[in-house]
Design a protein around this motif. Structure first.
Motif, PDB file in Angstrom:
ATOM      1  N   GLY A  70       0.862  -1.179   0.000  1.00  9.67           N
ATOM      2  CA  GLY A  70       0.000   0.000   0.000  1.00  9.67           C
ATOM      3  C   GLY A  70       0.894   1.222   0.000  1.00  9.67           C
ATOM      4  O   GLY A  70       1.764   1.361   0.857  1.00  9.67           O
ATOM      5  N   VAL A  71       0.717   2.082  -0.985  1.00  8.18           N
ATOM      6  CA  VAL A  71       1.587   3.249  -1.159  1.00  8.18           C
ATOM      7  C   VAL A  71       0.802   4.524  -0.852  1.00  8.18           C
ATOM      8  O   VAL A  71      -0.280   4.739  -1.395  1.00  8.18           O
ATOM      9  N   PHE A  72       1.365   5.341   0.017  1.00 11.88           N
ATOM     10  CA  PHE A  72       0.776   6.632   0.361  1.00 11.88           C
ATOM     11  C   PHE A  72       1.487   7.711  -0.453  1.00 11.88           C
ATOM     12  O   PHE A  72       2.713   7.792  -0.426  1.00 11.88           O
ATOM     13  N   LEU A  73       0.725   8.529  -1.166  1.00 15.55           N
ATOM     14  CA  LEU A  73       1.313   9.603  -1.961  1.00 15.55           C
ATOM     15  C   LEU A  73       1.098  10.943  -1.281  1.00 15.55           C
ATOM     16  O   LEU A  73       0.117  11.140  -0.557  1.00 15.55           O
ATOM     17  N   GLU A  74       2.023  11.850  -1.538  1.00 12.52           N
ATOM     18  CA  GLU A  74       1.951  13.223  -1.052  1.00 12.52           C
ATOM     19  C   GLU A  74       0.614  13.847  -1.418  1.00 12.52           C
ATOM     20  O   GLU A  74      -0.045  14.476  -0.610  1.00 12.52           O
ATOM     21  N   THR A  99      -9.439   3.398  -2.946  1.00 14.23           N
ATOM     22  CA  THR A  99     -10.019   4.219  -1.891  1.00 14.23           C
ATOM     23  C   THR A  99      -9.404   3.738  -0.574  1.00 14.23           C
ATOM     24  O   THR A  99      -8.683   2.739  -0.547  1.00 14.23           O
ATOM     25  N   GLY A 100      -9.674   4.427   0.490  1.00 11.30           N
ATOM     26  CA  GLY A 100      -9.155   3.992   1.782  1.00 11.30           C
ATOM     27  C   GLY A 100      -7.824   4.640   2.104  1.00 11.30           C
ATOM     28  O   GLY A 100      -7.492   5.706   1.604  1.00 11.30           O
ATOM     29  N   SER A 101      -7.035   3.976   2.921  1.00  6.77           N
ATOM     30  CA  SER A 101      -5.790   4.548   3.425  1.00  6.77           C
ATOM     31  C   SER A 101      -4.715   4.730   2.364  1.00  6.77           C
ATOM     32  O   SER A 101      -3.938   5.682   2.416  1.00  6.77           O
ATOM     33  N   PHE A 102      -4.623   3.809   1.425  1.00  7.03           N
ATOM     34  CA  PHE A 102      -3.567   3.861   0.422  1.00  7.03           C
ATOM     35  C   PHE A 102      -4.057   4.588  -0.819  1.00  7.03           C
ATOM     36  O   PHE A 102      -5.202   4.450  -1.201  1.00  7.03           O
ATOM     37  N   THR A 103      -3.160   5.306  -1.454  1.00  9.05           N
ATOM     38  CA  THR A 103      -3.500   5.912  -2.743  1.00  9.05           C
ATOM     39  C   THR A 103      -3.399   4.851  -3.827  1.00  9.05           C
ATOM     40  O   THR A 103      -4.260   4.742  -4.692  1.00  9.05           O
ATOM     41  N   VAL A 104      -2.326   4.062  -3.741  1.00  9.92           N
ATOM     42  CA  VAL A 104      -2.052   3.026  -4.735  1.00  9.92           C
ATOM     43  C   VAL A 104      -1.742   1.733  -3.992  1.00  9.92           C
ATOM     44  O   VAL A 104      -1.101   1.736  -2.940  1.00  9.92           O
ATOM     45  N   PHE A 105      -2.226   0.640  -4.539  1.00 10.11           N
ATOM     46  CA  PHE A 105      -1.959  -0.684  -3.982  1.00 10.11           C
ATOM     47  C   PHE A 105      -1.311  -1.497  -5.090  1.00 10.11           C
ATOM     48  O   PHE A 105      -1.879  -1.626  -6.177  1.00 10.11           O
ATOM     49  N   ILE A 106      -0.108  -2.026  -4.841  1.00 11.96           N
ATOM     50  CA  ILE A 106       0.605  -2.768  -5.879  1.00 11.96           C
ATOM     51  C   ILE A 106       0.894  -4.199  -5.434  1.00 11.96           C
ATOM     52  O   ILE A 106       0.977  -4.480  -4.245  1.00 11.96           O
ATOM     53  N   LYS A 123      13.976   1.228  -5.090  1.00 11.35           N
ATOM     54  CA  LYS A 123      13.157   1.531  -6.262  1.00 11.35           C
ATOM     55  C   LYS A 123      11.863   2.259  -5.899  1.00 11.35           C
ATOM     56  O   LYS A 123      11.446   3.159  -6.621  1.00 11.35           O
ATOM     57  N   LEU A 124      11.217   1.858  -4.811  1.00  8.94           N
ATOM     58  CA  LEU A 124       9.932   2.457  -4.459  1.00  8.94           C
ATOM     59  C   LEU A 124      10.093   3.731  -3.621  1.00  8.94           C
ATOM     60  O   LEU A 124       9.502   4.759  -3.926  1.00  8.94           O
ATOM     61  N   LYS A 125      10.903   3.651  -2.602  1.00  7.37           N
ATOM     62  CA  LYS A 125      11.082   4.777  -1.681  1.00  7.37           C
ATOM     63  C   LYS A 125      11.608   6.031  -2.386  1.00  7.37           C
ATOM     64  O   LYS A 125      11.324   7.146  -1.966  1.00  7.37           O
ATOM     65  N   VAL A 131       5.272   9.043   0.044  1.00  5.50           N
ATOM     66  CA  VAL A 131       5.498   9.479   1.417  1.00  5.50           C
ATOM     67  C   VAL A 131       5.896   8.304   2.293  1.00  5.50           C
ATOM     68  O   VAL A 131       6.859   8.365   3.046  1.00  5.50           O
ATOM     69  N   LYS A 132       5.134   7.229   2.181  1.00  6.14           N
ATOM     70  CA  LYS A 132       5.423   6.007   2.940  1.00  6.14           C
ATOM     71  C   LYS A 132       4.668   4.867   2.290  1.00  6.14           C
ATOM     72  O   LYS A 132       3.852   5.068   1.389  1.00  6.14           O
TER      73      LYS A 132
END
Length: 149
Positions: A70-74, A99-106, A123-125, A131-132
């Motif tokens: 789960g990726v959180f974006l700025e 939707t929900g806590s993550f912006t993107v789920f990979i 690669k991801l960070k 953001v996290k």
């Protein structure tokens, strides 16, 4: 798109094994091979059939770690640039805007946990705007299937 019983039989047969010969399906359904071809073209044109694919056993290739991240974006305004960068990472096999806590789920495939750690840190960070993230390692897959037709 309306499909009838014959279309359903054709689709079920191909979901079970996409390599099933057209003539074999024709015999099972009780219509000609040409009619099966016509129906398949109609289903493809309507986009009900999205494609045909071969499934590779990723474990046989040495990919022993499956993880969901789960990726959180700025901000969601940078979504398209983040997606572009994620497409460049070969280990990313699925990406969903959620939707929900993550912006993107990979979903990622890695050889092992060390490779996963490298992917996350190198690669991801480093993607601008990430953001996290939160990682979930799959211990075992119990269900994988197509929707029932």
């Amino acid at each position: 798109m309306k499909i009838d019983g014959i279309d359903k039989k054709i689709i079920r047969s191909l979901i079970k094994d996409a390599r099933t010969p057209i003539l074999s399906i024709a015999r099972e359904v009780g219509i000609s091979g040409a009619a099966i071809h016509q129906r398949l073209r109609k289903l493809e044109k309507s986009e009900l059939i999205d494609g045909y694919q071969m499934m590779v056993n990723t474990k046989a290739l040495g990919y022993n770690t499956i993880a969901f991240v789960g990726v959180f974006l700025e901000t969601s305004a940078i979504l398209s640039s983040v997606i572009k960068r994620l497409k460049e990472i070969s280990e990313v096999v699925e990406c969903h805007y959620t939707t929900g806590s993550f912006t993107v789920f990979i979903k990622v495939l890695c050889k092992n946990n060390e490779d996963l750690m490298y992917l996350l840190n190198s690669k991801l960070k480093v993607i601008k705007g990430v953001v996290k993230f939160e990682t979930f390692i799959s211990l075992n897959k119990h269900i994988e299937r197509q929707i029932h037709i």
